[in-house]
Design a protein around this motif. Sequence first.
Motif, PDB file in Angstrom:
ATOM      1  N   GLU A 146      -9.333  -3.959  -6.385  1.00 52.38           N
ATOM      2  CA  GLU A 146      -9.089  -3.434  -7.583  1.00 52.38           C
ATOM      3  C   GLU A 146      -8.050  -2.196  -6.946  1.00 52.38           C
ATOM      4  N   MET A 147      -8.507  -1.200  -6.244  1.00 45.57           N
ATOM      5  CA  MET A 147      -7.540  -0.599  -5.777  1.00 45.57           C
ATOM      6  C   MET A 147      -6.742  -0.526  -5.341  1.00 45.57           C
ATOM      7  N   ALA A 148      -6.031  -1.477  -5.236  1.00 52.16           N
ATOM      8  CA  ALA A 148      -4.420  -1.407  -5.060  1.00 52.16           C
ATOM      9  C   ALA A 148      -3.723  -2.139  -5.938  1.00 52.16           C
ATOM     10  N   ASP A 149      -3.555  -3.435  -6.735  1.00 47.18           N
ATOM     11  CA  ASP A 149      -3.360  -2.589  -7.839  1.00 47.18           C
ATOM     12  C   ASP A 149      -3.196  -1.526  -9.121  1.00 47.18           C
ATOM     13  N   LEU A 150      -5.001  -1.245  -9.106  1.00 46.61           N
ATOM     14  CA  LEU A 150      -4.180   0.028  -9.924  1.00 46.61           C
ATOM     15  C   LEU A 150      -2.965   1.208  -9.603  1.00 46.61           C
ATOM     16  N   SER A 151      -3.802   1.286  -8.004  1.00 48.67           N
ATOM     17  CA  SER A 151      -2.397   2.601  -7.265  1.00 48.67           C
ATOM     18  C   SER A 151      -1.272   2.071  -7.967  1.00 48.67           C
ATOM     19  N   LEU A 152      -0.899   0.568  -7.754  1.00 45.30           N
ATOM     20  CA  LEU A 152       0.468  -0.359  -8.388  1.00 45.30           C
ATOM     21  C   LEU A 152       1.018   0.540  -9.186  1.00 45.30           C
ATOM     22  N   ARG A 153      -0.243   1.470 -10.269  1.00 46.01           N
ATOM     23  CA  ARG A 153       0.185   1.382 -11.753  1.00 46.01           C
ATOM     24  C   ARG A 153       0.319   3.024 -12.069  1.00 46.01           C
ATOM     25  N   SER A 154       0.256   3.461 -10.758  1.00 50.19           N
ATOM     26  CA  SER A 154       0.412   4.858 -10.428  1.00 50.19           C
ATOM     27  C   SER A 154       1.507   5.574 -11.486  1.00 50.19           C
TER      28      SER A 154
END
Lengths: 258, 259
Positions: A146-154
Motif C-alpha cells: 500500500e505504501m507504494a500506491d500511497l506514495s504515487l498519490r503524493s
Amino acid sequence: MITAGIDVGTEATKIVILRDNNIASWHVLNTGDEDAARLGDKALHEAAVKANLSPAEIERLAVTGLCDIQMPLLHEQVPETKCIAMGVNWLLPSTRIVVDLGVWKSLVLKCQNGIPTKIARNDKCASGTGKYLDVVARIIGIGIEEMADLSLRSEKYVAVESTCTVFAESEVISLLHMQHRREDIAKGALMGLAKRIHPLILELGMERDVTLVGGLAHNKGLVIAIEELLGHNLLVPPEPQIVGALGAALISQGRANF
Amino acid sequence: MIVAGIDIGSSSTKAVIIADDKLLAWSIISSKPDSFETAREVMELALKNAGLCLEQIERIVSTGYGRINIPFAHEKITEISCHALGSHKLFPHVRTILDMGGQDCKVIRCNEHGKVVNFVMNDKCAAGTGRYLERIANILALPLEKTGDLSFQIIEGPAPINSYCAVFAERDVQLLVRQGKHRNDILAGAYQSIIERIYSLCARVGIQEPLSISGGIAKNSGVVKRLENKLRIKACIADEPQIVGALGAALFAKTPPRH
C-alpha cells in the motif's frame, strides 16, 4: 542440461530450475518455516513439481546467500555477488550497476559481462534496507504494498530527515500528528530510503544501465523515488527476487565466463 | 531575580525555576509530539510547584533537541553548554559529563568554570541511546526500570548481541528468545553492547575525572555500574539527574543575553 540454484535469504528462500537456456520453473518460500536440513529439499521439491520434473533429474545444484542448508545434490556454494551479477546479466545484459535490496540488507554491485567488479554493501544499519520501510509502514498503519500506491498519490513529499530507522519512527509519528498527508509521508520515507542507497551507487561510480533487484524491487514507489534521485530510468526484471537463484543455476551450468 | 530553564528532550521535557542560586522548583513530563504544548505544560507544572505565575519569571532560556522556538522563552542555548553549566553547578570540580537521553548520547569536557572545551555527540544512530534499551525491554515485555537489576542476575552467561544497529539487535533478541536464552542473560548481553557504544564515544574525547553522569540513564544501574567498572571511576550523579540541562539553561538565564 538441468540445473538448479537456491538463494537463501533471511526472510525468503528462492529457487530457480534452469533447463538449458530456459527457466523451467521458480519458487519462493519462507526461510523461517523450515529448519536448515529440510529447507533445501522442500525448495527443490516445490520447484521440480512446477517444472514437471522429478528432483532426480536435476544434474547440478548451486547454493548462495546464507549457505548453511544441507543438500545431497549440492555441488557448490557461490558468493551471492557472483550469482546476482550473473543472473542480471542473463536477464538484462546492458546492466552495469545492480542494486539488490532486501529486508535486512542493501547491496550495490558494479559488473561487467556478469562478473562483479566492485561492491558496496550495507548489512549493519537498518536504514537503506527494507526494514526501514516496514517500520514506517507500520506506524502509518498500512502494508508495504500500500505504501507504494500511497506514495504515487503524493503531490508534495514531506521529508523524513532521520537517517536512523528508530528515529525515523518517532519522526513519522510527529509528522502524522502534524496532520501531514499519509501520501506525502509515504513518499518522504521512500525518498529517505533512496537517499541511503544513492551514495552507495556514487561510491562505485555511476554507469548505466542501473538495475534494481531483490524483493523490494516490486515496490513501484521505491523505483520512482530512486529514479528521481538518479535522474534516469531504472531497469527492473519481471521477477526481481529470483535473480540470485537464477545466477546460481547459471553458474551451475558452468557459465562462469562468457 | 527569578529565572527558568526548559530542556526539551525527545523522551522527556524538564523545567527548572531558580531564584539567585536557589532551586525553587522543577518538573518533568513525557514529551508529546507537539513540543510547544509540552513546553507550556512543563512550565505550568514547575510554576505550580513553586507557587508562582509566568509573569514573575524574569527570563527563560530553552534548550534541547529540535528546532522549536518556544514563544515564551527569551533565548535558546545549546544543550551541550547547558549540560556543562548545570553539571558544574552541582559538582563544581567536574571535568567530564556523560549525558544520555532517549535519542542521544553526549560526552562533554569542561573547564573549571563549567565552560565547554570539547564534546562529542551521537544523535544520528539509536545504538548507544536510551532507545536501544527501551526497544529491547519492549521485546522482552519488561519495564525499562527493571532491566538494569535483572541484567546482573545472570543465569548461564551474557547472551552476546552482535548487531550494532538497534533494529538488527531486536532481531537478534527475538532469535535468542526462540533459542531459549533467559531474558536476564539477554539483558546482560544488551547492556554489554550499549556500554561498548558509550565507551567508544567517551574514548573520542577522553575522560578526565571527576566524571558526572546525567540524563535518564543515570538512574539505570545496569549502565552506571558497568561503566564505572569499565572506566574504573566512581561517577558523580545528582539526585535528579534528568534536570541538569534545564538547570544549566536556568543558570544561563541569569546572565545578560549572548550575541
